[in-house]
Design an enzyme around this catalytic site. Structure first.
Site, PDB file in Angstrom:
ATOM      1  N   HIS A 283       0.827  -1.219   0.000  1.00 25.63           N
ATOM      2  CA  HIS A 283       0.000   0.000   0.000  1.00 25.63           C
ATOM      3  C   HIS A 283       0.856   1.261   0.000  1.00 25.63           C
ATOM      4  O   HIS A 283       0.385   2.325  -0.365  1.00 25.63           O
ATOM      5  CB  HIS A 283      -0.991   0.002   1.172  1.00 25.63           C
ATOM      6  CG  HIS A 283      -0.424   0.407   2.503  1.00 25.63           C
ATOM      7  ND1 HIS A 283      -0.019  -0.497   3.458  1.00 25.63           N
ATOM      8  CD2 HIS A 283      -0.165   1.629   3.033  1.00 25.63           C
ATOM      9  CE1 HIS A 283       0.445   0.143   4.514  1.00 25.63           C
ATOM     10  NE2 HIS A 283       0.370   1.438   4.300  1.00 25.63           N
TER      11      HIS A 283
ATOM     12  N   ASP B  69       0.057  -7.391   1.486  1.00 24.94           N
ATOM     13  CA  ASP B  69       0.545  -6.014   1.656  1.00 24.94           C
ATOM     14  C   ASP B  69       2.068  -5.934   1.644  1.00 24.94           C
ATOM     15  O   ASP B  69       2.688  -5.232   2.454  1.00 24.94           O
ATOM     16  CB  ASP B  69      -0.009  -5.385   2.958  1.00 24.94           C
ATOM     17  CG  ASP B  69       0.172  -3.868   2.987  1.00 24.94           C
ATOM     18  OD1 ASP B  69       0.250  -3.290   4.090  1.00 24.94           O
ATOM     19  OD2 ASP B  69       0.292  -3.262   1.893  1.00 24.94           O
TER      20      ASP B  69
ATOM     21  N   SER C  72       5.272   2.769   8.217  1.00 26.02           N
ATOM     22  CA  SER C  72       4.689   1.569   7.630  1.00 26.02           C
ATOM     23  C   SER C  72       5.582   1.078   6.496  1.00 26.02           C
ATOM     24  O   SER C  72       6.085   1.875   5.709  1.00 26.02           O
ATOM     25  CB  SER C  72       3.302   1.911   7.082  1.00 26.02           C
ATOM     26  OG  SER C  72       2.617   0.752   6.752  1.00 26.02           O
TER      27      SER C  72
END
Lengths: 627, 359
Positions: free
Chosen positions: B117, B147, B221
């Site tokens: 993402h 992901d 992230s």
């Protein structure tokens, strides 16, 4: 004379032999070939290296699954230099940016300044030094693939592409955007952080995190430079203001210069007010930053100016040409020109739908391309017929000028096109092309005095390549089911035709619906009203209708008159008022039954007035039942 | 006087990471370079010339700093421009400097691992290292379901992070997350926490996750979750965080990372065996209670499984939820045309080999 000549010849050929036997000389023209490809079958001693067949000591796969190859494969393929230390049995491999040291029997290898563990240690097999292929290839930036079926291994290192950052792109002393008209020094120590689709936002970041942004903001109000200055200054209350000046750039253009402090950061913004846009360059840096860094950021901002000449010294960032930019999609393999002031809309976009919109004076123009699978029922011609019918149905009969569906050829592809225009300025046109297994719908809804030219430019620039159905799959057009929906609550119900959608869940006291195809909205209102009797009904209800008239500056189109629907007497009034952009028609039907006032109001833009929407409005009223 | 012994090089691994320094064996004793090994353990070494003495001191407080210093060269910030699918905003908060996420170097030849993402909506990717050097990056492989994505840059000789043994990841152990939150000027920050849980299921993840209370946000992230030995135990993902819930962040565990990397290497993408069935959890599994129940077939295009069938095992492994099914397939499917499914229908249990399509 003869004797000397012969001697020289012998020496030469001896030297030649030496050259050939020196290992590590790459077969390629460059010292370190940019593109590397090795491919071979496991167990085969003939390998293809950079296009040449080479025979080596047989590569093999160890029990643990590691493929070992003779070190010669590495040197031939990558051009790397290998040094061998007899005493320590260490192999040093030299390659640009990487020095690797492996040791026979040792699973730990050295790569530059750190150690890494190999899956298998290098070995000496039949006088050949065997090394792990994957580890070395990957360390040199190649990818290793294995094909199960053919049992062959392929190693590929691609020649690297262009740098995507500005620093690697141009050495020119200046950069700028000719579409928006700004120029500044080339920010050599910065990398390009972002560049928006239509160029209205460009940002540069340096290694310390300091940044310079150039932003273009559309001006919606007409105000003087001084008025904008006051507003900008007011917005900075709460921040420590270091500078707030009115200045002039080297071309004599006025601009505002604000510098403020916030959270340890200094923000320096200079803004130019143009006719349509505000152009602003902002730089942000740490308050505690080195003087050198502060100077760099600020001198970049100092070099920024408007209205400059785009000569050969300026690197032009804009991708626009003559007011258009080319949009291309790699996956759906089409491209076309779109006017430079249209933005890409992402709002709930499906992958096969591409929409671009422009908003000006509250009028929204848009251009879209949708891609669908071709089938017996989904062909370019069939879509054209369907859509023309649907779209023209909902356009004001007095105004709509619709053309027949015409066949046209664009860049070798046959297309079906129709146009319907509610007004001179407002043009709707759809073109459908078939390319391979897919149908492309290029549609436009444009408000502009030059709408014909714009539509023609866009349509004539459209090209598409055949798509691979295996890759793209089946895409169906989600036409709404042609079934009407029942809307009901505890107190009432009605039927909503399929061409309308409910704006929200209906309440006992009301509901609202919008037409899918035109600018028409129906609101239903049910309210208790005890003071209405048969005697005063007409008067009271007409009064209520009049309240609408007073609400805006309306003109009566149709005087209040009574209409019987399902045995109820409705009072109908039609009025119109001028909005900023168009005339808005309001049709009201109001009645009184079961101690309640029930009103149905249809609000439409002029383009939708007196169209199928109006008939459907009456159908909705006819279907209304109250408990 | 000792005669000169034969010294054989001894490889040294500190907490599983191979070291450049080597030791040697003399008789029964292994001799290692003091400073290199002590510092690799996170200790400080000082030398007193006068007394010819070495002083080794270890302070737990310094460990985190040392770990962060050790790992930082492998942690990168990932920036780029949003693809046109996203409307450009015309008002940029002037305090915001954008970094889309973090990545970690897993191979010295320029291979960086991050979240899918982080990179799926941007182009013109630039990868920025702690020392400020930056390189253009391209997305080489991507798998949205797990992901995870690989970004490749044109730089060799980088320092990769070492992978931990997945079995060493247990609840209670301390971890640090290294990343580039929110502002590029605050590059490579460190947050600390513990592993709150392993094999944790969340509503939107396909595979089980590691739960940690180390702070994870959209900036860090895609970056690494590191154990106290300096090894990678997971890739942080802000995608699964509950809105407004503090102290609950998630990381993608090594079982999934290793699986996805192997698939990328083999097929360029992850090919999952699909049996043409959608499942439903038992209500216990849905609310997170332990259960012996299997999962129920909700809809099936396969002739081997019908609506209402209960599946309790995949390739011999018992499963009690859809997430367990997914991880069982991840761990046990090594190729082939079928999955062995244990089905209960009308009270009868049978094993069926269901054909798969790879997608």
């Amino acid at each position: 004379m003869k004797k000397i000549f012969k001697k020289a010849l012998i020496i030469c050929s001896a030297l030649l032999a030496l050259c050939v036997s020196v290992p590590g000389v790459s077969a390629d023209t460059g010292e370190f070939p940019e593109y590397v490809e090795i491919s071979f079958k496991v167990g085969d001693e003939n390998l293809s290296i950079n296009g040449n067949m080479v025979t080596v000591e047989k590569p093999y796969v160890t029990e643990g699954g590691t493929t070992l190859v003779p070190v010669r494969v590495i040197t031939e393929a990558f051009g790397a230099k290998v040094l061998w230390d007899e005493e320590t049995e260490k192999i040093t491999i030299e390659y640009p940016d990487v020095i690797m040291v492996l040791q026979i029997g040792n699973k730990v290898a050295r790569v530059n300044d750190h150690a890494e563990e190999l899956s298998e240690a290098p070995v000496i097999s039949d006088l050949s030094t065997m090394v792990p292929l994957r580890f070395i290839s990957e360390s040199f930036g190649a990818t290793v693939g294995y094909d199960d079926e053919t049992q062959s291994i392929t190693v590929i290192k691609e020649a690297h592409g262009e740098e995507s950052t500005l620093a690697g792109t141009t050495e020119l002393p200046y950069i700028g955007d000719s579409y928006f008209g700004w120029i500044m020094d080339n920010p050599k120590n910065f990398i390009m952080g972002e560049r928006s689709f239509n160029g209205d936002y460009t940002s540069f970041i340096d290694e310390n995190g300091n940044s310079v942004d150039i932003e273009i903001i559309r001006l919606t109000e007409e105000m003087s430079f001084d008025e904008y200055f006051s507003i900008a200054k007011d917005e900075l209350t709460g921040y420590t203001l270091v500078k707030a000046d009115k200045c002039v750039d080297r071309n004599g253009n006025k601009y505002m210069h604000f510098q403020s402090k916030s959270y340890g950061m200094i923000v320096d913004t200079r803004s130019w007010i143009g006719e349509e846009n505000m152009v602003a360059i902002s730089t942000y840096f740490d308050e505690e930053a080195d003087d050198r860094i502060k100077k760099e950021c600020l001198s970049l901002a100092d070099s920024f100016y408007m209205g400059g000449v785009f000569d050969e010294k300026v690197y032009n960032l804009t991708d626009t040409e003559d007011g258009y930019r080319v949009f291309e999609d790699e996956k759906y393999k089409f491209e076309f020109k779109i006017p430079a002031d249209y933005l890409r809309s992402g709002y709930s976009a499906a992958e096969n739908e591409f929409t671009f919109i422009k908003e000006e004076d509250a009028k929204i123009s848009y251009v879209f391309v949708n891609v669908y699978s071709k089938s017996d029922t989904a062909t370019a011609e069939k879509f054209a017929v369907q859509d023309k019918e649907t779209n023209t149905k909902y356009i004001n009969r007095d105004l709509v000028k619709a053309t027949e569906i015409e066949e046209c050829t664009v860049n070798g592809v046959v297309g079906y096109r129709y146009t319907c225009s509610p007004s001179e300025e407002h043009m709707l046109t759809d073109v459908f092309f078939e390319v391979g297994d897919y149908v492309y719908n290029l549609g436009m809804d444009i408000y502009s005095d030059e709408n014909t030219d714009i539509a023609d430019t866009i349509i004539n620039s459209f090209t598409a390549e055949k798509l691979d159905m295996g890759e793209i799959g089946t895409i169906l057009r989600n036409d709404p089911e042609k079934t009407d929906r029942n809307i009901k609550t505890d107190k009432w119900r009605l039927t909503m035709p399929y061409s309308w959608t409910a704006d929200y869940d209906a309440f006992d006291t009301g509901a609202a619906f919008s037409n899918r195809y035109c600018n028409s909205v129906v609101t239903v209102g049910i309210a208790h009203q005890k003071d209405i009797t048969d005697a005063n009904k007409e008067e009271k209800l007409s009064e209520m209708a009049q309240e609408y008239a007073d609400f805006a500056d309306t003109e009566i189109v149709e005087e209040t008159n009574s209409v019987k629907i399902n045995g109820d007497t409705y009072y109908k009034t039609v009025m119109v008022y001028e909005d900023d952009t168009e005339r808005i028609y309001i049709t009201i039907y109001i009645t009184h039954k079961n101690s309640r006032v029930v009103s149905f109001v249809l609000t439409q833009g002029e383009a939708a007035y007196n169209s199928a929407a109006n008939e459907e409005f009456v159908d909705i009223i006819k279907s209304f039942e109250m408990k | 006087m000792a005669c000169s012994p034969v010294f054989a090089d001894v490889n040294i691994y500190v907490n599983g990471t191979p070291q450049l320094a080597v030791g040697y064996l003399n008789g029964d004793t292994t001799y290692v370079p003091l400073r290199a090994v002590s510092e690799a353990l996170g200790a400080d070494v000082s030398w007193d010339e006068a007394t010819q003495s070495a002083y080794i001191s270890f302070n737990e407080d310094n460990l985190i700093t040392k770990l962060a210093d050790e790992i930082s060269p492998s942690v990168v910030a990932i920036v780029g421009n949003y693809k046109p699918e996203y409307m450009t905003s015309t008002q940029h908060n002037f305090n915001e400097l954008t970094a889309h996420g973090t990545g970690v170097v897993i191979k010295s030849g320029g291979v960086i691992l991050t979240n899918a993402h982080v990179v799926e909506d941007i182009e013109n990717i630039t990868v920025v290292f702690q020392d400020g050097t930056s390189y253009a990056g391209t997305v080489q492989n991507i798998d949205k379901i797990s992901d995870l994505a690989i970004v490749k840059i044109n730089k060799l000789g980088l320092k990769p992070v070492t992978f931990a043994n997945p079995e060493s990841v247990v609840a209670g152990k301390s971890v640090i997350a290294i990343g580039t939150p929110l502002s590029l000027s605050m590059r490579n920050t460190v947050t600390k926490g513990i592993i709150s849980g392993v094999n944790v299921s969340t509503a939107d993840s396909y595979y089980p996750l590691i739960q940690t209370d180390a702070a994870i946000n959209s900036g860090n992230s895609g970056g690494p979750l590191i154990n106290m030995q300096g090894q990678l135990i997971g890739i942080n993902s802000s995608k699964y965080a509950g809105v407004g819930i503090e102290g609950m962040a998630f990381s993608i565990p090594l079982e999934t990372v290793n699986y996805v990397l192997a698939q990328f290497e083999k097929n360029g993408k992850v090919l999952r065996p699909d049996i043409g069935v959608t499942f439903e959890n038992s209500w216990e599994a849905n609310i997170g209670l332990p259960t012996n129940k299997g999962i129920t077939v909700k809809s099936s295009t396969s002739e081997y499984l019908k609506n209402g069938d209960t599946v309790t095992k995949v390739n011999g492994r018992s499963i009690h939820s859809i997430i367990e099914y997914n991880s069982a397939v991840r761990d046990t499917y090594t190729g082939g045309d079928t999955l062995s499914i244990t089905v209960t229908r009308n009270g009868e249990e049978t094993d069926v080999d269901v054909p798969v399509t790879l997608q």
